[in-house]
Design a protein around this motif. Structure first.
Motif, mmCIF file in Angstrom:
data_model
loop_
_atom_site.group_PDB
_atom_site.id
_atom_site.type_symbol
_atom_site.label_atom_id
_atom_site.label_comp_id
_atom_site.label_asym_id
_atom_site.label_seq_id
_atom_site.Cartn_x
_atom_site.Cartn_y
_atom_site.Cartn_z
ATOM 1 N N HIS A 3 0.852 -1.232 0.061
ATOM 2 C CA HIS A 3 0.089 0.088 0.236
ATOM 3 C C HIS A 3 0.951 1.164 0.084
ATOM 4 O O HIS A 3 1.753 1.426 0.952
ATOM 5 C CB HIS A 3 -0.771 -0.096 1.350
ATOM 6 N N ASP A 5 1.550 5.390 -0.317
ATOM 7 C CA ASP A 5 0.805 6.822 -0.443
ATOM 8 C C ASP A 5 1.296 7.594 -1.718
ATOM 9 O O ASP A 5 2.083 7.134 -2.627
ATOM 10 C CB ASP A 5 1.328 7.628 0.762
ATOM 11 N N ARG A 7 2.892 9.916 -2.706
ATOM 12 C CA ARG A 7 4.402 10.152 -2.833
ATOM 13 C C ARG A 7 5.178 9.058 -3.382
ATOM 14 O O ARG A 7 6.180 8.991 -4.376
ATOM 15 C CB ARG A 7 5.039 11.076 -1.665
ATOM 16 N N GLN A 8 4.972 7.973 -2.712
ATOM 17 C CA GLN A 8 5.253 6.569 -3.015
ATOM 18 C C GLN A 8 5.008 6.112 -4.410
ATOM 19 O O GLN A 8 5.928 5.654 -5.170
ATOM 20 C CB GLN A 8 5.363 5.498 -2.086
#
Length: 84
Positions: A3, A5, A7-8
């Motif tokens: 999972h 975010d 930015r990732q």
């Protein structure tokens, strides 16, 4: 399965140019609410009955091409429930 975010995801897509970025919301959401640049659309479910798309996996495999087992795929939706 990870999972990530936003930015990732951005960093992952920058480093993995062969990755597929798939928006799995409904067609109405994809078209009228908007979508992230670079996403492809494969609906997980559609109204009016909101039944699961029985062709979802096949449609994603078709987009991934013949090397679909090795190609990274990022799914995105509004809440995270469909992409999970």
């Amino acid at each position: 399965m990870d999972h990530l975010d936003p930015r990732q995801v951005h960093e992952f897509l920058r480093k993995n140019s062969d990755a597929l970025f798939i928006d799995c919301r409904s067609e109405m959401e994809y078209l009228f609410v908007g979508h992230a640049v670079g996403t492809l659309h494969v609906a997980w479910n559609e109204g009016p009955d909101w039944e699961v798309n029985p062709h979802f996996v096949g449609q994603v495999r078709k987009l991934a091409g013949t090397d679909h087992a090795a190609r990274p795929i990022i799914l995105i939706c509004r809440s995270g429930n469909r992409s999970l």
